[in-house]
Scaffold this motif. Structure first.
Motif, PDB file in Angstrom:
ATOM      1  N   ALA A 132       0.836  -1.210   0.000  1.00 62.88           N
ATOM      2  CA  ALA A 132       0.000   0.000   0.000  1.00 62.88           C
ATOM      3  C   ALA A 132       0.865   1.253   0.000  1.00 62.88           C
ATOM      4  CB  ALA A 132      -0.936  -0.008   1.207  1.00 62.88           C
ATOM      5  N   LEU A 133       1.961   1.216   0.763  1.00 60.63           N
ATOM      6  CA  LEU A 133       2.879   2.351   0.804  1.00 60.63           C
ATOM      7  C   LEU A 133       3.507   2.577  -0.573  1.00 60.63           C
ATOM      8  CD1 LEU A 133       4.669   4.482   2.149  1.00 60.63           C
ATOM      9  CD2 LEU A 133       6.166   2.617   2.921  1.00 60.63           C
ATOM     10  N   TRP A 134       3.933   1.510  -1.227  1.00 59.95           N
ATOM     11  CA  TRP A 134       4.582   1.662  -2.525  1.00 59.95           C
ATOM     12  C   TRP A 134       3.595   2.058  -3.619  1.00 59.95           C
ATOM     13  CZ3 TRP A 134       9.356   2.429  -4.015  1.00 59.95           C
ATOM     14  CH2 TRP A 134      10.364   2.228  -3.080  1.00 59.95           C
ATOM     15  N   GLN A 135       2.349   1.694  -3.453  1.00 62.24           N
ATOM     16  CA  GLN A 135       1.332   2.181  -4.398  1.00 62.24           C
ATOM     17  C   GLN A 135       1.158   3.696  -4.261  1.00 62.24           C
ATOM     18  OE1 GLN A 135      -2.146  -0.204  -3.611  1.00 62.24           O
ATOM     19  NE2 GLN A 135      -1.260  -2.022  -4.571  1.00 62.24           N
ATOM     20  N   THR A 136       1.265   4.195  -3.021  1.00 61.07           N
ATOM     21  CA  THR A 136       1.210   5.652  -2.823  1.00 61.07           C
ATOM     22  C   THR A 136       2.417   6.328  -3.444  1.00 61.07           C
ATOM     23  OG1 THR A 136      -0.089   5.452  -0.792  1.00 61.07           O
ATOM     24  CG2 THR A 136       1.175   7.490  -1.088  1.00 61.07           C
ATOM     25  N   ILE A 137       3.604   5.708  -3.302  1.00 62.75           N
ATOM     26  CA  ILE A 137       4.813   6.267  -3.927  1.00 62.75           C
ATOM     27  C   ILE A 137       4.645   6.305  -5.446  1.00 62.75           C
ATOM     28  CG2 ILE A 137       7.267   5.857  -4.358  1.00 62.75           C
ATOM     29  CD1 ILE A 137       7.419   4.672  -1.514  1.00 62.75           C
ATOM     30  N   GLU A 138       4.152   5.227  -6.013  1.00 59.30           N
ATOM     31  CA  GLU A 138       3.944   5.186  -7.466  1.00 59.30           C
ATOM     32  C   GLU A 138       2.944   6.253  -7.898  1.00 59.30           C
ATOM     33  OE1 GLU A 138       2.942   1.903 -10.933  1.00 59.30           O
ATOM     34  OE2 GLU A 138       2.089   1.630  -8.932  1.00 59.30           O
ATOM     35  N   LYS A 139       1.856   6.404  -7.153  1.00 61.04           N
ATOM     36  CA  LYS A 139       0.835   7.402  -7.489  1.00 61.04           C
ATOM     37  C   LYS A 139       1.386   8.809  -7.353  1.00 61.04           C
ATOM     38  CE  LYS A 139      -2.359   8.390  -4.514  1.00 61.04           C
ATOM     39  NZ  LYS A 139      -3.529   8.339  -3.586  1.00 61.04           N
ATOM     40  N   THR A 140       2.288   9.026  -6.385  1.00 55.43           N
ATOM     41  CA  THR A 140       2.855  10.363  -6.174  1.00 55.43           C
ATOM     42  C   THR A 140       3.777  10.755  -7.326  1.00 55.43           C
ATOM     43  OG1 THR A 140       2.731  10.072  -3.770  1.00 55.43           O
ATOM     44  CG2 THR A 140       4.198  11.796  -4.595  1.00 55.43           C
ATOM     45  N   ILE A 141       4.682   9.839  -7.708  1.00 56.72           N
ATOM     46  CA  ILE A 141       5.605  10.143  -8.810  1.00 56.72           C
ATOM     47  C   ILE A 141       4.858  10.174 -10.147  1.00 56.72           C
ATOM     48  CG2 ILE A 141       7.639   9.331 -10.067  1.00 56.72           C
ATOM     49  CD1 ILE A 141       8.674   8.180  -7.453  1.00 56.72           C
ATOM     50  N   ASP A 142       3.889   9.296 -10.281  1.00 61.53           N
ATOM     51  CA  ASP A 142       3.109   9.199 -11.522  1.00 61.53           C
ATOM     52  C   ASP A 142       1.869  10.088 -11.434  1.00 61.53           C
ATOM     53  OD1 ASP A 142       2.253   8.352 -14.004  1.00 61.53           O
ATOM     54  OD2 ASP A 142       1.227   6.587 -13.213  1.00 61.53           O
ATOM     55  N   SER A 143       2.010  11.242 -10.827  1.00 66.99           N
ATOM     56  CA  SER A 143       0.861  12.128 -10.646  1.00 66.99           C
ATOM     57  C   SER A 143       0.380  12.681 -11.982  1.00 66.99           C
ATOM     58  CB  SER A 143       1.244  13.292  -9.723  1.00 66.99           C
ATOM     59  OG  SER A 143       0.241  14.284  -9.726  1.00 66.99           O
ATOM     60  N   SER A 144      -0.935  12.808 -12.124  1.00 68.53           N
ATOM     61  CA  SER A 144      -1.483  13.401 -13.344  1.00 68.53           C
ATOM     62  C   SER A 144      -1.044  14.847 -13.512  1.00 68.53           C
ATOM     63  CB  SER A 144      -3.019  13.326 -13.317  1.00 68.53           C
ATOM     64  OG  SER A 144      -3.541  14.056 -12.217  1.00 68.53           O
ATOM     65  N   TYR A 145      -0.539  15.455 -12.433  1.00 65.79           N
ATOM     66  CA  TYR A 145      -0.058  16.836 -12.531  1.00 65.79           C
ATOM     67  C   TYR A 145       0.985  16.980 -13.637  1.00 65.79           C
ATOM     68  CZ  TYR A 145       2.745  20.972 -11.580  1.00 65.79           C
ATOM     69  OH  TYR A 145       3.451  22.135 -11.721  1.00 65.79           O
ATOM     70  N   PHE A 146       1.900  16.014 -13.729  1.00 65.64           N
ATOM     71  CA  PHE A 146       2.991  16.125 -14.691  1.00 65.64           C
ATOM     72  C   PHE A 146       2.527  15.913 -16.127  1.00 65.64           C
ATOM     73  CE2 PHE A 146       5.080  14.971 -10.674  1.00 65.64           C
ATOM     74  CZ  PHE A 146       5.876  16.099 -10.536  1.00 65.64           C
ATOM     75  N   ARG A 147       1.289  15.484 -16.316  1.00 69.72           N
ATOM     76  CA  ARG A 147       0.721  15.402 -17.664  1.00 69.72           C
ATOM     77  C   ARG A 147      -0.033  16.678 -18.030  1.00 69.72           C
ATOM     78  NH1 ARG A 147       0.125  10.682 -15.124  1.00 69.72           N
ATOM     79  NH2 ARG A 147       1.156   8.859 -16.014  1.00 69.72           N
ATOM     80  N   SER A 148      -0.098  17.608 -17.090  1.00 67.35           N
ATOM     81  CA  SER A 148      -0.744  18.882 -17.353  1.00 67.35           C
ATOM     82  C   SER A 148       0.230  19.786 -18.092  1.00 67.35           C
ATOM     83  CB  SER A 148      -1.167  19.545 -16.035  1.00 67.35           C
ATOM     84  OG  SER A 148      -1.585  20.879 -16.255  1.00 67.35           O
ATOM     85  N   VAL A 149      -0.200  20.339 -19.208  1.00 66.17           N
ATOM     86  CA  VAL A 149       0.694  21.147 -20.033  1.00 66.17           C
ATOM     87  C   VAL A 149       1.198  22.373 -19.287  1.00 66.17           C
ATOM     88  CG1 VAL A 149      -1.107  22.575 -21.085  1.00 66.17           C
ATOM     89  CG2 VAL A 149       0.956  22.059 -22.373  1.00 66.17           C
ATOM     90  N   HIS A 150       0.436  22.868 -18.316  1.00 64.51           N
ATOM     91  CA  HIS A 150       0.844  24.067 -17.582  1.00 64.51           C
ATOM     92  C   HIS A 150       1.931  23.781 -16.549  1.00 64.51           C
ATOM     93  CE1 HIS A 150      -3.260  24.935 -19.080  1.00 64.51           C
ATOM     94  NE2 HIS A 150      -2.740  26.122 -19.322  1.00 64.51           N
ATOM     95  N   ALA A 151       2.187  22.501 -16.274  1.00 56.45           N
ATOM     96  CA  ALA A 151       3.239  22.177 -15.309  1.00 56.45           C
ATOM     97  C   ALA A 151       4.598  22.628 -15.817  1.00 56.45           C
ATOM     98  CB  ALA A 151       3.251  20.670 -15.041  1.00 56.45           C
ATOM     99  N   ILE A 152       4.813  22.575 -17.127  1.00 56.90           N
ATOM    100  CA  ILE A 152       6.132  22.891 -17.686  1.00 56.90           C
ATOM    101  C   ILE A 152       6.512  24.348 -17.430  1.00 56.90           C
ATOM    102  CG2 ILE A 152       7.520  22.924 -19.782  1.00 56.90           C
ATOM    103  CD1 ILE A 152       5.766  20.647 -20.852  1.00 56.90           C
ATOM    104  N   PRO A 153       5.707  25.343 -17.869  1.00 50.93           N
ATOM    105  CA  PRO A 153       6.118  26.725 -17.603  1.00 50.93           C
ATOM    106  C   PRO A 153       6.101  27.077 -16.126  1.00 50.93           C
ATOM    107  CG  PRO A 153       3.905  26.678 -18.551  1.00 50.93           C
ATOM    108  CD  PRO A 153       4.470  25.292 -18.676  1.00 50.93           C
ATOM    109  N   ASP A 154       5.163  26.524 -15.363  1.00 52.86           N
ATOM    110  CA  ASP A 154       5.105  26.842 -13.934  1.00 52.86           C
ATOM    111  C   ASP A 154       6.409  26.469 -13.239  1.00 52.86           C
ATOM    112  OD1 ASP A 154       2.578  27.729 -14.336  1.00 52.86           O
ATOM    113  OD2 ASP A 154       1.557  26.169 -13.184  1.00 52.86           O
ATOM    114  N   ILE A 155       6.964  25.314 -13.589  1.00 58.20           N
ATOM    115  CA  ILE A 155       8.186  24.850 -12.928  1.00 58.20           C
ATOM    116  C   ILE A 155       9.420  25.553 -13.491  1.00 58.20           C
ATOM    117  CG2 ILE A 155       9.687  22.830 -12.641  1.00 58.20           C
ATOM    118  CD1 ILE A 155       7.176  21.116 -12.412  1.00 58.20           C
ATOM    119  N   VAL A 156       9.468  25.708 -14.807  1.00 59.53           N
ATOM    120  CA  VAL A 156      10.658  26.308 -15.432  1.00 59.53           C
ATOM    121  C   VAL A 156      10.853  27.754 -14.972  1.00 59.53           C
ATOM    122  CG1 VAL A 156      11.665  27.032 -17.633  1.00 59.53           C
ATOM    123  CG2 VAL A 156      10.626  24.769 -17.414  1.00 59.53           C
ATOM    124  N   LEU A 157       9.775  28.500 -14.779  1.00 62.91           N
ATOM    125  CA  LEU A 157       9.873  29.913 -14.412  1.00 62.91           C
ATOM    126  C   LEU A 157      10.080  30.140 -12.917  1.00 62.91           C
ATOM    127  CD1 LEU A 157       7.012  31.399 -16.633  1.00 62.91           C
ATOM    128  CD2 LEU A 157       9.468  31.610 -17.010  1.00 62.91           C
TER     129      LEU A 157
END
Length: 706
Positions: free
Chosen positions: A188-213
């Motif tokens: 269960a803990l490792w499923q949370t780790i996988e879900k955290t790294i594999d967050s849908s946030y990083f598939r959001s196109v706005h994540a790129i400029p938000d982080i780069v800037l």
């Protein structure tokens, strides 16, 4: 003190003003109340909230300036978790400011200034669960181990420059560390780790400029958090540890998230180094993300884009304007890229026109809303690739590439060949049989022995690629011995063709094996069978979705990927007439459709003509047809591969290929291709006694691609 002195900004007429949200204090369960304030971001302390805007998660009402406002559920969860209990907190988040067409355009214009001047950017991955705190602790441990592994192996910051030895050394170091402190049995803990790294946030196109800037980045889920540098390191170590030590099966989505985080890291590094961040690679990254509005594939990247250092040609960036259509936005971006870069790299990771969804695009403008399937192998346009550098050596110097007011592309072309035959599309089901069919139809060329024919055939089918070379940037060629495995495929398929059966039937019916031993031709082929696996694996990796073609001069090639990706859907704004590629790719389907076509020719010639259009893919409403007989294969100034063009008007079949490429004529872009024997620039090289030099005198024709 600056804020209190009225003279500090009195004469600064350009002092910007933006709207920020003042989040009122409150406990976790209290209703959320926000005040909107207009401030100068350079003189105000505030944080940016970056969250997943890639899809509709539903809305929740909060109070903004004493009025109810519906905001996205992920933003509401972030505000609730990030709110202070005893004092206000000033934040910026895009959907708190407005979502109309005018507001979105205005907001985009100030977004760069707002994010760059924030004290920090909080990357909100979503609410926590009961394992999140422990998950972040283990991710910190994995991050520390990755930092140590990099130092131990000399692993470069740019991952693609790592050698196989450095990668192996780093991975061995990671796996040498104890696993007990990672709680490997706590699934269960490792499923949370996988879900955290594999967050849908990083598939959001706005994540790129938000982080780069951002100046400072904190990755948060609930009340757990870690800095961005360590989060990236954890994402590097996690796949190996999860697969090798935790025995977890990683999903394709996890691999995609890994690639997206890496693309963000590349843009970050370029910004830190003061290097240009060009629009094209950022569009290629954003095209792999999830977007509600395809225009954001371009518009979301504009805040981080800087002028190219390649050509020093001043070209104004497109301006965000949500009143424009997707086709207009993509065309405007393509114009900018071509004018600024003075090359045609925009076609490298773009699907051919056949796979489009967006209507009304010129044939040369990519549809970035339909990315390449991940299995589509592309020929790397490196500096050592002869198709990349030949135009730099010609005399006189080639003309500039331009786009006119009608959005037609003007470029110089050199004729290479003409297509005379095209196979059906290679699929998982038919790829082996198509190898045999096309081999049987391959004519012998004067002076070409059997070994040369076999080498040409199998290398063409594999695009002459067999995976990574010395580094992740290098592509290895198939081994010379691969022809043995290729001949095994041909032998096995020929035996099944003689018996009229499938491989499954042969394995299940002993009498078929006995018949094979009794047939003279099958008995001769028998010793060549049983070694097909190596070639077949590369064939499925490289050829699926493409078509094999032959040219007038006897060369062989492979088209760009022509089959539509899963879920591509109809063209924007209208239902799309289905094509018949899948049916035509199978012998039975092809025979049935050909028989029906002959029947219609006798009964209803008009209907037969419509069917012929549908089978060729040229019926109105269908996807643009792919490569077909009569298309020209050319080299283009600024290009990186051979390209297939289609004349806008019928040409004289008695003309040579060079005569068919007419000056100032119009053509449509069909796609790039692999053409065996020209990929290293062989047509542009002159062999001398002791060395090979570039040909400076090359016949170029001015053409227009509409």
């Amino acid at each position: 003190m600056v804020d209190e002195n009225p003279f500090a900004r009195l004469f600064n007429k350009s002092a910007p003003s933006v709207q920020l949200a003042v989040l009122e204090a409150g406990s976790r369960d209290m209703p959320i109340q926000v005040r909107i304030t207009n401030v100068d971001p350079e003189a105000t302390s505030y944080d940016c909230i970056s969250y997943d805007r890639s899809q509709d998660y539903g809305t929740v009402d909060i109070t903004v300036d004493n009025q109810p406002l519906s905001i996205a559920k992920p933003l509401e969860a972030a505000l609730r978790s990030l709110r202070f209990a005893g004092w206000t907190r000033t934040v910026w988040a895009d959907l708190l400011i407005g979502s109309s067409t005018e507001e979105r355009s205005t907001q985009a214009a100030v977004m760069k200034n707002v994010v760059e001047n924030a004290d920090s950017t909080i990357v909100w991955l979503g609410p926590a669960d009961e394992h999140s705190a422990a998950a972040f602790d283990i991710m910190q441990t994995m991050a520390n181990r990755w930092h140590q592994a990099r130092l131990h192996s000399g692993f470069p910051e740019v991952m693609s420059r790592a050698t196989v030895e450095q990668m192996t050394d780093a991975f061995q170091y990671l796996l040498s560390k104890p696993v007990d402190d990672l709680q490997p049995s706590n699934q269960a803990l490792w499923q949370t780790i996988e879900k955290t790294i594999d967050s849908s946030y990083f598939r959001s196109v706005h994540a790129i400029p938000d982080i780069v800037l951002a100046k400072k980045i904190t990755v948060a889920s609930g009340t757990s958090s870690m800095n961005w540098t360590d989060f990236k390191a954890a994402s590097r170590a996690a796949p190996l540890i999860m697969a090798q030590q935790i025995n977890m099966t990683l999903s394709p989505d996890f691999q995609k998230c890994f690639e997206l985080i890496y693309s963000i890291e590349i843009a970050e590094r370029r910004k830190r180094a003061g290097e240009s961040i060009e629009l094209l690679p950022m569009i290629q990254s954003s095209g792999d993300c999830n977007v509600n509005d395809p225009r954001d594939i371009v518009y979301s990247m504009l805040p981080i884009v800087t002028p190219s250092l390649r050509t020093q040609i001043a070209e104004p960036l497109p301006i965000v304007d949500y009143t424009k259509s997707t086709a207009e936005v993509f065309t405007e971006a393509a114009r900018y890229i071509v004018h600024e870069r003075q090359d045609l790299l925009l076609w490298w990771t773009a699907r051919s026109p056949r796979g489009r969804k967006v209507r009304d695009l010129p044939s040369w403008v990519p549809d970035w809303s339909v990315p390449l399937p991940k299995r589509a192998v592309k020929v790397m346009p490196t500096m050592t690739n002869g198709m990349r550098v030949w135009w730099e050596h010609i005399v006189p110097k080639a003309k500039r590439i331009t786009v006119d007011d009608s959005n037609a592309l003007h470029v110089q072309a050199h004729a290479l060949d003409r297509v005379v035959s095209v196979s059906p599309i290679f699929t998982d089901a038919n790829c082996r049989r198509l190898c045999l069919t096309e081999w049987q139809a391959l004519p012998s060329q004067p002076g070409e022995d059997l070994e040369a024919r076999v080498q040409k055939m199998f290398r063409t089918l594999l695009l002459n690629q067999a995976g990574f070379g010395d580094t992740l940037r290098d592509i290895a060629q198939p081994k010379k011995e691969m022809w043995v495995s290729f001949q095994s495929v041909l032998a096995e398929e020929r035996v099944m063709e003689l018996l009229g059966c499938t491989e499954e039937q042969m394995m299940a019916q002993p009498e078929l094996a006995q018949r094979a031993r009794e047939l003279p031709e099958a008995a001769i082929l028998g010793p060549q069978t049983g070694r097909s696996q190596e070639f077949e694996a590369l064939l499925r990796q490289n050829a699926i979705g493409r078509r094999f073609f032959r040219t007038e001069s006897g060369k062989t090639g492979m088209t760009a990927v022509e089959s539509l990706p899963d879920g591509a859907g109809p063209a924007e704004g209208e239902p799309q007439v289905p094509n018949f590629d899948a049916a035509m790719a199978e012998p039975m389907g092809s025979n049935m459709l050909s028989g029906f076509q002959k029947f219609l020719q006798q009964r209803d010639p008009r209907a037969a003509g419509i069917l012929a259009q549908a089978l060729s893919g040229s019926l109105p409403g269908q996807a643009a047809p792919g490569v077909r007989a009569g298309d020209l294969v050319v080299a283009l100034v600024g290009g990186f591969q051979p390209y297939v063009l289609r004349p806008a008007t019928e040409y004289d079949v008695t003309q040579t290929v060079e005569q068919s490429l007419q000056s100032d004529s119009k053509y449509s872009y069909v796609g790039d291709c692999y053409l065996h024997g020209v990929m290293d620039g062989e047509p542009f090289k002159t062999k001398g006694w002791f060395s090979t030099s570039w040909t400076t005198d090359v016949k170029l024709v001015d053409i227009t691609i509409t």
